[in-house]
Design a protein around this motif. Structure first.
Motif, PDB file in Angstrom:
ATOM      1  N   SER A 263      48.446  65.098  18.213  1.00  0.00           N
ATOM      2  CA  SER A 263      49.186  64.056  18.924  1.00  0.00           C
ATOM      3  C   SER A 263      49.607  62.941  17.966  1.00  0.00           C
ATOM      4  CB  SER A 263      48.358  63.495  20.079  1.00  0.00           C
ATOM      5  OG  SER A 263      47.121  62.978  19.631  1.00  0.00           O
ATOM      6  N   LYS A 264      48.733  62.614  16.999  1.00  0.00           N
ATOM      7  CA  LYS A 264      49.044  61.556  16.024  1.00  0.00           C
ATOM      8  C   LYS A 264      50.311  61.896  15.236  1.00  0.00           C
ATOM      9  CE  LYS A 264      47.470  59.782  11.561  1.00  0.00           C
ATOM     10  NZ  LYS A 264      46.358  59.759  10.553  1.00  0.00           N
ATOM     11  N   TRP A 265      50.417  63.137  14.760  1.00  0.00           N
ATOM     12  CA  TRP A 265      51.554  63.486  13.920  1.00  0.00           C
ATOM     13  C   TRP A 265      52.832  63.675  14.731  1.00  0.00           C
ATOM     14  CZ3 TRP A 265      52.095  62.743   8.928  1.00  0.00           C
ATOM     15  CH2 TRP A 265      50.933  62.522   8.175  1.00  0.00           C
ATOM     16  N   PHE A 266      52.698  64.133  15.975  1.00  0.00           N
ATOM     17  CA  PHE A 266      53.883  64.170  16.839  1.00  0.00           C
ATOM     18  C   PHE A 266      54.414  62.758  17.043  1.00  0.00           C
ATOM     19  CE2 PHE A 266      55.849  63.722  21.008  1.00  0.00           C
ATOM     20  CZ  PHE A 266      56.835  64.708  20.957  1.00  0.00           C
ATOM     21  N   ILE A 267      53.521  61.825  17.314  1.00  0.00           N
ATOM     22  CA  ILE A 267      53.911  60.432  17.532  1.00  0.00           C
ATOM     23  C   ILE A 267      54.491  59.826  16.258  1.00  0.00           C
ATOM     24  CG2 ILE A 267      53.020  58.125  18.049  1.00  0.00           C
ATOM     25  CD1 ILE A 267      51.007  59.491  19.948  1.00  0.00           C
ATOM     26  N   ALA A 268      53.961  60.216  15.093  1.00  0.00           N
ATOM     27  CA  ALA A 268      54.489  59.700  13.820  1.00  0.00           C
ATOM     28  C   ALA A 268      55.958  60.063  13.670  1.00  0.00           C
ATOM     29  CB  ALA A 268      53.684  60.253  12.652  1.00  0.00           C
ATOM     30  N   GLY A 269      56.306  61.315  13.976  1.00  0.00           N
ATOM     31  CA  GLY A 269      57.710  61.726  13.913  1.00  0.00           C
ATOM     32  C   GLY A 269      58.539  61.057  14.979  1.00  0.00           C
ATOM     33  N   LEU A 270      57.967  60.911  16.164  1.00  0.00           N
ATOM     34  CA  LEU A 270      58.661  60.281  17.287  1.00  0.00           C
ATOM     35  C   LEU A 270      59.028  58.829  16.973  1.00  0.00           C
ATOM     36  CD1 LEU A 270      59.510  60.645  20.300  1.00  0.00           C
ATOM     37  CD2 LEU A 270      57.228  59.816  20.913  1.00  0.00           C
ATOM     38  N   LYS A 271      58.119  58.108  16.330  1.00  0.00           N
ATOM     39  CA  LYS A 271      58.346  56.697  16.035  1.00  0.00           C
ATOM     40  C   LYS A 271      59.290  56.488  14.854  1.00  0.00           C
ATOM     41  CE  LYS A 271      54.083  54.699  17.907  1.00  0.00           C
ATOM     42  NZ  LYS A 271      52.852  53.936  17.581  1.00  0.00           N
ATOM     43  N   SER A 272      59.193  57.332  13.841  1.00  0.00           N
ATOM     44  CA  SER A 272      59.935  57.072  12.606  1.00  0.00           C
ATOM     45  C   SER A 272      61.303  57.738  12.561  1.00  0.00           C
ATOM     46  CB  SER A 272      59.127  57.539  11.401  1.00  0.00           C
ATOM     47  OG  SER A 272      59.095  58.964  11.350  1.00  0.00           O
ATOM     48  N   GLY A 273      61.363  59.003  12.976  1.00  0.00           N
ATOM     49  CA  GLY A 273      62.604  59.747  12.870  1.00  0.00           C
ATOM     50  C   GLY A 273      62.953  60.143  11.446  1.00  0.00           C
ATOM     51  N   GLN A 274      62.025  59.963  10.530  1.00  0.00           N
ATOM     52  CA  GLN A 274      62.285  60.224   9.116  1.00  0.00           C
ATOM     53  C   GLN A 274      61.435  61.374   8.584  1.00  0.00           C
ATOM     54  OE1 GLN A 274      64.683  58.513   7.227  1.00  0.00           O
ATOM     55  NE2 GLN A 274      65.196  57.711   9.265  1.00  0.00           N
ATOM     56  N   LEU A 275      62.072  62.259   7.813  1.00  0.00           N
ATOM     57  CA  LEU A 275      61.342  63.374   7.221  1.00  0.00           C
ATOM     58  C   LEU A 275      60.218  62.892   6.308  1.00  0.00           C
ATOM     59  CD1 LEU A 275      64.343  65.726   6.350  1.00  0.00           C
ATOM     60  CD2 LEU A 275      62.556  66.181   8.033  1.00  0.00           C
ATOM     61  N   THR A 276      60.436  61.780   5.651  1.00  0.00           N
ATOM     62  CA  THR A 276      59.423  61.267   4.724  1.00  0.00           C
ATOM     63  C   THR A 276      58.138  60.879   5.436  1.00  0.00           C
ATOM     64  OG1 THR A 276      60.464  59.081   4.903  1.00  0.00           O
ATOM     65  CG2 THR A 276      61.089  60.446   3.012  1.00  0.00           C
ATOM     66  N   ALA A 277      58.220  60.625   6.739  1.00  0.00           N
ATOM     67  CA  ALA A 277      57.017  60.258   7.501  1.00  0.00           C
ATOM     68  C   ALA A 277      56.165  61.467   7.841  1.00  0.00           C
ATOM     69  CB  ALA A 277      57.421  59.536   8.778  1.00  0.00           C
ATOM     70  N   CYS A 278      56.669  62.669   7.538  1.00  0.00           N
ATOM     71  CA  CYS A 278      55.980  63.906   7.925  1.00  0.00           C
ATOM     72  C   CYS A 278      55.330  64.626   6.753  1.00  0.00           C
ATOM     73  CB  CYS A 278      56.966  64.842   8.619  1.00  0.00           C
ATOM     74  SG  CYS A 278      57.584  64.231  10.203  1.00  0.00           S
ATOM     75  N   ASP A 279      55.050  63.915   5.682  1.00  0.00           N
ATOM     76  CA  ASP A 279      54.415  64.559   4.525  1.00  0.00           C
ATOM     77  C   ASP A 279      52.913  64.658   4.741  1.00  0.00           C
ATOM     78  OD1 ASP A 279      53.599  65.594   2.149  1.00  0.00           O
ATOM     79  OD2 ASP A 279      54.635  64.140   0.884  1.00  0.00           O
ATOM     80  N   THR A 280      52.503  65.737   5.372  1.00  0.00           N
ATOM     81  CA  THR A 280      51.075  65.947   5.648  1.00  0.00           C
ATOM     82  C   THR A 280      50.326  66.511   4.455  1.00  0.00           C
ATOM     83  OG1 THR A 280      51.574  68.155   6.525  1.00  0.00           O
ATOM     84  CG2 THR A 280      51.490  66.336   8.102  1.00  0.00           C
ATOM     85  N   PHE A 281      51.042  66.824   3.382  1.00  0.00           N
ATOM     86  CA  PHE A 281      50.410  67.468   2.233  1.00  0.00           C
ATOM     87  C   PHE A 281      49.918  66.465   1.186  1.00  0.00           C
ATOM     88  CE2 PHE A 281      53.036  70.713   4.145  1.00  0.00           C
ATOM     89  CZ  PHE A 281      52.188  71.818   4.128  1.00  0.00           C
TER      90      PHE A 281
END
Length: 286
Positions: A263-281
């Motif tokens: 849920s945290k990472w879904f919300i991270a994408g939802l709030k930012s809209g930026q690919l850079t916010a999705c670097d889980t690695f």
């Protein structure tokens, strides 16, 4: 989610009219369903793990016709609209944020079982993305399982499933999925599981980006839609699935992430809209 009467995708491969084939077991895929095999089997009263373990299954095709109900037709239309939204949205994001062209995935609808380059697709394995042919495999009966057995109902929960699997295709297009799976193949089981978690959480974040853009681009989000998606992310967390199956959660066995992480990472994408916010690695704070 307002979806009726809207444009559907031309990238749907509908195999639901004929009973499919069975081939080798699934490998190298990205998806929600594999970790849920034991749990779904628990709810249905069957041990479904052999579907993942039998790599020697001979290919069989019954050719028997399958009845397509009105509910099946509606589900297919819904998936087609959601897929069309992913195509338009990711084409825009690739152009705006990367200066690149997005090549959309195809989505295979089936009933019961069908095969893929990654092996059998079935209701037991749940939806998954196969990088071997760049297709998402989906039996829409899984939506019923989500709602009735996993406590993740609602049309936007279903849309989240599609968006998550397309998130794996986005990873594939960016070269992330291939590199991650290559490292996994050379890693210990524990390290491989950790990489798998990062793959899945990133797909959740990408699904969040998609959800944000659906609202901003089409205005088709209705009250409670985002909550349905967040709830779905929570209900299919490894810890929740294991707990619901009567097991003590075993973090070392997690391959998709906890409910809180998903849920945290879904919300991270939802709030930012930026690919850079999705670097889980590159984070130690999953």
């Amino acid at each position: 989610m307002e979806w009726r009467g809207r444009r559907g995708s031309g990238n749907i491969e509908d195999r639901r009219g004929v009973r499919g084939t069975r081939g080798a077991s699934i490998g190298g895929v990205g998806g929600i369903g594999v970790i849920a095999v034991v749990v779904i089997g628990y709810f249905l009263g069957f041990d479904l793990t052999p579907l993942l373990n039998d790599s020697q299954t001979q290919s069989q095709q019954t050719g028997a016709p399958v009845e397509i109900s009105d509910a099946d037709k509606r589900a297919g239309q819904f998936v087609s609209v959601v897929l069309a939204d992913t195509e338009e949205i990711w084409a825009g994001i690739f152009k705006q944020q990367l200066g690149e062209t997005y090549v959309p995935a195809k989505l295979v609808l089936f009933k019961g079982v069908t095969n893929s380059p990654c092996g059998d697709a079935s209701g037991a394995t749940g939806p998954f993305y196969c990088p071997g042919d760049k297709k998402v495999y989906l039996d829409t009966d899984f939506f019923t399982t989500m709602s009735r057995q996993l406590g993740a109902g609602g049309d936007f929960a279903m849309a989240y499933v599609v968006a998550h699997e397309i998130g794996h295709h986005v990873q594939d297009e960016l070269g992330i999925l291939n590199k991650a799976n290559e490292v996994r193949s050379q890693s210990s089981e524990a390290d491989s599981n950790e990489i798998s978690v990062r793959i899945e959480l990133q797909a959740d974040c990408l699904a969040g980006i998609w959800a944000r853009e659906v609202q901003q681009t089409y205005g088709t989000i209705e009250k409670g839609d985002f909550d349905e998606a967040i709830n779905a992310a929570k209900q299919i967390g490894d810890d929740t699935l294991q707990r619901n199956a009567g097991q003590v959660p075993m973090p070392e066995s997690f391959t998709h992430g906890t409910s809180a992480q998903r849920s945290k990472w879904f919300i991270a994408g939802l709030k930012s809209g930026q690919l850079t916010a999705c670097d889980t690695f590159r984070t130690n704070n999953l």
